[in-house]
Scaffold this motif. Structure first.
Motif, PDB file in Angstrom:
ATOM      1  N   LEU A  86     123.991   8.731 -69.644  1.00 43.96           N
ATOM      2  CA  LEU A  86     124.885   8.529 -70.790  1.00 43.96           C
ATOM      3  C   LEU A  86     126.296   8.162 -70.337  1.00 43.96           C
ATOM      4  CD1 LEU A  86     123.596  11.527 -72.917  1.00 43.96           C
ATOM      5  CD2 LEU A  86     123.295   9.102 -73.469  1.00 43.96           C
ATOM      6  N   ASP A 141     128.888   6.814 -73.011  1.00 40.31           N
ATOM      7  CA  ASP A 141     128.722   7.792 -74.087  1.00 40.31           C
ATOM      8  C   ASP A 141     129.101   9.179 -73.556  1.00 40.31           C
ATOM      9  OD1 ASP A 141     128.003   9.342 -76.222  1.00 40.31           O
ATOM     10  OD2 ASP A 141     125.989   8.507 -76.440  1.00 40.31           O
ATOM     11  N   TYR A 142     130.415   9.424 -73.427  1.00 44.61           N
ATOM     12  CA  TYR A 142     130.886  10.681 -72.855  1.00 44.61           C
ATOM     13  C   TYR A 142     130.666  11.856 -73.798  1.00 44.61           C
ATOM     14  CZ  TYR A 142     133.068   7.623 -69.448  1.00 44.61           C
ATOM     15  OH  TYR A 142     133.282   6.676 -68.481  1.00 44.61           O
ATOM     16  N   ASP A 143     130.776  11.617 -75.105  1.00 46.81           N
ATOM     17  CA  ASP A 143     130.592  12.706 -76.074  1.00 46.81           C
ATOM     18  C   ASP A 143     129.214  13.348 -75.929  1.00 46.81           C
ATOM     19  OD1 ASP A 143     132.935  13.060 -77.677  1.00 46.81           O
ATOM     20  OD2 ASP A 143     132.620  11.046 -78.462  1.00 46.81           O
ATOM     21  N   GLN A 144     128.179  12.523 -75.951  1.00 45.66           N
ATOM     22  CA  GLN A 144     126.825  13.062 -75.866  1.00 45.66           C
ATOM     23  C   GLN A 144     126.532  13.619 -74.478  1.00 45.66           C
ATOM     24  OE1 GLN A 144     123.829  10.330 -77.193  1.00 45.66           O
ATOM     25  NE2 GLN A 144     122.171  11.818 -77.076  1.00 45.66           N
ATOM     26  N   SER A 145     127.120  13.031 -73.450  1.00 48.43           N
ATOM     27  CA  SER A 145     126.856  13.502 -72.089  1.00 48.43           C
ATOM     28  C   SER A 145     127.375  14.917 -71.873  1.00 48.43           C
ATOM     29  CB  SER A 145     127.489  12.555 -71.067  1.00 48.43           C
ATOM     30  OG  SER A 145     128.892  12.692 -71.032  1.00 48.43           O
ATOM     31  N   LYS A 186     114.788   9.041 -70.452  1.00 49.10           N
ATOM     32  CA  LYS A 186     114.986  10.342 -71.085  1.00 49.10           C
ATOM     33  C   LYS A 186     113.642  11.014 -71.363  1.00 49.10           C
ATOM     34  CE  LYS A 186     118.034  10.894 -74.330  1.00 49.10           C
ATOM     35  NZ  LYS A 186     118.816  10.709 -75.568  1.00 49.10           N
ATOM     36  N   GLY A 200     127.283  17.473 -73.793  1.00 44.21           N
ATOM     37  CA  GLY A 200     126.272  18.448 -74.196  1.00 44.21           C
ATOM     38  C   GLY A 200     125.197  18.634 -73.139  1.00 44.21           C
ATOM     39  N   TYR A 201     124.741  17.538 -72.543  1.00 44.44           N
ATOM     40  CA  TYR A 201     123.716  17.644 -71.502  1.00 44.44           C
ATOM     41  C   TYR A 201     124.255  18.350 -70.261  1.00 44.44           C
ATOM     42  CZ  TYR A 201     120.274  14.792 -73.931  1.00 44.44           C
ATOM     43  OH  TYR A 201     119.334  14.336 -74.830  1.00 44.44           O
ATOM     44  N   ASP A 207     118.596  17.621 -67.399  1.00 45.17           N
ATOM     45  CA  ASP A 207     119.768  17.459 -68.260  1.00 45.17           C
ATOM     46  C   ASP A 207     120.911  16.782 -67.514  1.00 45.17           C
ATOM     47  OD1 ASP A 207     118.597  18.515 -70.501  1.00 45.17           O
ATOM     48  OD2 ASP A 207     119.300  20.551 -70.141  1.00 45.17           O
ATOM     49  N   GLY A 228     122.529  13.256 -68.608  1.00 46.90           N
ATOM     50  CA  GLY A 228     123.972  13.163 -68.812  1.00 46.90           C
ATOM     51  C   GLY A 228     124.598  12.035 -68.011  1.00 46.90           C
TER      52      GLY A 228
END
Length: 680
Positions: A538, A543-547, A513, A549-550, A531, A535
């Motif tokens: 992730l 980690d789908y939630d954070q991905s 990152k 956003g990217y 980004d 993503g």
């Protein structure tokens, strides 16, 4: 040319054997380097197209950016010897040795045995000639063909036999199918012949031109059969001309046309970035994909526009390129040549011949020939001037300048002969008239004006090597080389970007990152790709939630980034947000164009997300466009099965299995459907 004496035959054999021995020794020398067996950029393009020909693409429909002769040469080697670079490189070593023998024959006939020995041994020992013969590039074949055309033309002028002119035309025709700029060389050769033979020269040039025109027609017919357009040229020439004369050009190297986002740089580092970037830049300017003829016209117009827009700037650029042509420094293009030699080649570290030997003696020989009206040298002068003109018109990278060296060496043989003769009779004035301009040109070749020895793409060249370690499955070594690239130029975002990818392969997410973010900081145009890559990291960690956003930031930065929309749709699907997922996937399909991989991947998730109709429509469109795409038939089968149309689904899956017999996924789905049918 007449039979040569026993002494001449001995010298000829010594030259050929020395040249062949050095070239074969070089191939053995670099066999353990990361470059051995792994093509990059232009070489990657030729290798990929040759493999496609072997696999059945006889017309090389996938290879439209360049003319096809070298592709077919590689394909023939692969067909006979299997997919290995050993056979083509050994053949190229033999071609290089043959070129050395021809130079001896030409120079000795024109200016005597001493001149022949200088030209033949000079190219046998020429460092970049040895290097060139070990590259998966058409340069070696092109040089051999131009020297052959010269040999037969000189023989034709002497014997006035039709066969010689037909053979000269054949060599030029094959050279055209290798690098079309040979037309400038052919024009120079024709002018020299007409000046020497006047009326009879028209017949000679006519015979030569007929065969050359036949080769051009052959290429036109191939283009018509493959692409529906009868054209004589590929887009590469126009793109090269633009890159060599554009406002951003420095005249030394091929720098890809700028695009809104660095698609060429962030593609697979093995791929041909010039092909990718030139098409993308034209698409961004015009708003649609251009076919090859349109692409050629577009870049031809752009070149003229650049020249007219600032003519004084262009004249200054041409002056710089003329200076670069005279300078001894060899400009890199795929790998950093000085670094490569220092690290990987003992042969090239030997005290071999270089441009500072060939250029001064060659230009002095040109002057002697003109001053003394040596008509025998006119063909060589015409050849040198035409090659120099095309080099300066494009850019002075090592392999564009190398075809001038044989002509410089032959003319340099005249300088050597004159100098030795003057020394033999102790004619100081005559000797000085040869030595002084030679020394002056030598000094010029060693000067360092206009950043001639500054490589604009140093970090990129080193990063290319790192990508080879990635392909070998050696990410630790790749990271070390990427760090070297960063140290060479801390402002270049490319090594940071790829270093982040290498860290990812080692599971070092925080380091990955950090590098990807730094690439975007150095060049905001990298933001969508950085980004997107973060993503994906992730997603692989679950980690789908954070991905999400990217991915959203990636497609916000570049709404045309189809792979970004696809990954956003995938992440949303995994989170159960089906409506949003479908919208993202629809966008992926609409922006992907002919990218079947993205389109079909999106269609598969659409089916799982409950929209079998969309999946069916998308897969059907791919099948119509690519009737041998097994994945498309598989997606069709999934969509039909989802709709309960089992018999139709089975038919499509059977077709998919025929096209991809090793696919376990297709076999498993077939077994599931057949089991369900039996239970019913």
């Amino acid at each position: 040319m007449p039979d040569i004496s026993k002494t001449d035959r001995g010298l000829l054999l010594a030259i050929v054997l020395l040249a062949l021995g050095l070239r074969l020794a070089y191939l053995v020398d670099v066999r353990d380097s990361p470059y051995a067996g792994q093509p990059l950029l232009d070489s990657y393009w030729y290798d990929a197209k040759a493999k496609a020909v072997v696999d059945g693409d006889i017309l090389s429909r996938s290879g439209s950016f360049r003319v096809p002769l070298y592709t077919y040469f590689l394909a023939l080697c692969y067909r006979v010897f299997g997919h290995s670079f050993t056979a083509p490189l050994v053949l190229q070593a033999a071609f290089g040795a043959l070129t050395c023998g021809l130079l001896y024959a030409i120079a000795s006939r024109l200016f005597g045995r001493l001149a022949g020995a200088y030209a033949g041994f000079g190219f046998a020992l020429y460092r970049m000639g040895i290097y060139s013969d070990g590259e998966i590039l058409p340069t070696t074949i092109y040089i051999l063909l131009t020297v052959l055309a010269t040999y037969f033309a000189l023989q034709g002028l002497e014997r006035e036999r039709r066969t010689d002119w037909l053979l000269a035309g054949l060599a030029l025709g094959l050279a055209f199918l290798t690098r079309p700029e040979v037309l400038v060389f052919a024009a120079g050769l024709a002018v020299a012949v007409l000046a020497l033979k006047r009326k009879r020269g028209f017949r000679m040039v006519g015979l030569m031109s007929i065969v050359l025109l036949g080769a051009m027609m052959l290429l036109g017919a191939r283009n018509y059969l493959a692409f529906g357009r009868f054209t004589f040229f590929s887009p590469q020439g126009a793109v090269n001309l633009y890159m060599g004369n554009a406002s951003y050009s420095e005249g030394k190297n091929a720098v890809a046309p700028p695009t809104s986002f660095p698609y060429a740089v962030t593609a697979d580092p093995s791929e041909d970035t010039i092909d990718i970037a030139s098409r993308q830049a034209a698409y961004e300017a015009v708003g649609r994909q251009l076919d090859d003829r349109e692409l050629s016209r577009y870049y031809s117009r752009q070149t003229l526009s650049e020249i007219r827009g600032d003519f004084p700037r262009w004249l200054g650029l041409m002056g710089k390129k003329a200076y670069y042509f005279l300078n001894a420094y060899e400009v890199s293009d795929i790998k950093l040549i000085p670094r490569f030699i220092a690290r990987y080649s003992r042969v090239l570290r030997l005290p071999l011949a270089g441009y500072s030997l060939a250029m001064p003696l060659g230009l002095v020989g040109l002057g002697i020939a003109i001053a003394r009206r040596r008509k025998a040298a006119w063909v060589m002068i015409a050849g040198l001037i035409s090659v120099a003109a095309t080099t300066v018109a494009f850019f002075v990278v090592w392999r564009f300048r190398l075809p001038a060296v044989p002509f410089l060496l032959v003319l340099g043989g005249l300088t050597v002969r004159e100098g030795v003769a003057a020394a033999g009779v102790r004619d100081a004035k005559r000797f000085a008239s040869v030595a002084l301009p030679t020394v002056a040109l030598l000094a010029l070749s060693l000067t360092r004006f206009w950043g001639v020895r500054t490589e604009r793409g140093t970090a990129a060249f080193i990063a290319n090597e790192a990508s080879l370690f990635v392909r070998e499955g050696k990410p630790e070594e790749a990271i070390n080389v990427y760090q070297e690239a960063i140290d060479a130029d801390p402002t270049d975002p490319r090594p940071y970007y790829y270093m982040g990818k290498a860290y990812d392969s080692l599971g070092r997410l925080s380091d990955a990152k950090a590098m990807l973010e730094q690439a975007a900081v150095l060049n905001p145009a990298y933001r969508p790709f950085s980004d997107l890559s973060i993503g994906i990291l992730l997603v692989r960690q679950g980690d789908y939630d954070q991905s999400v956003g990217y991915f959203q930031r990636a497609v916000a930065a570049d709404p045309a980034l189809a792979i970004g929309h696809y990954n956003l749709g995938l992440a949303l699907f995994k989170l159960g947000r089906l409506g949003e997922a479908r919208q993202a996937l629809y966008r992926a399909v609409s922006t992907a164009g002919d990218n079947s991989e993205v389109v079909l991947s999106a269609a598969k998730i659409l089916i799982d997300a409950g929209d079998a109709d969309a999946g069916l429509a998308v897969a059907g469109a791919v099948v119509r466009r690519e009737p041998r795409n097994g994945e498309a038939y598989f997606i069709l089968g999934l969509a039909l099965a989802k709709q309960g149309r089992t018999s139709e689904a089975l038919s499509q899956l059977e077709r998919a299995l025929q096209l991809a017999p090793s696919s376990q996924e297709v076999r498993q789905k077939l077994a599931e459907l057949k089991t369900g049918e039996l239970k019913r």
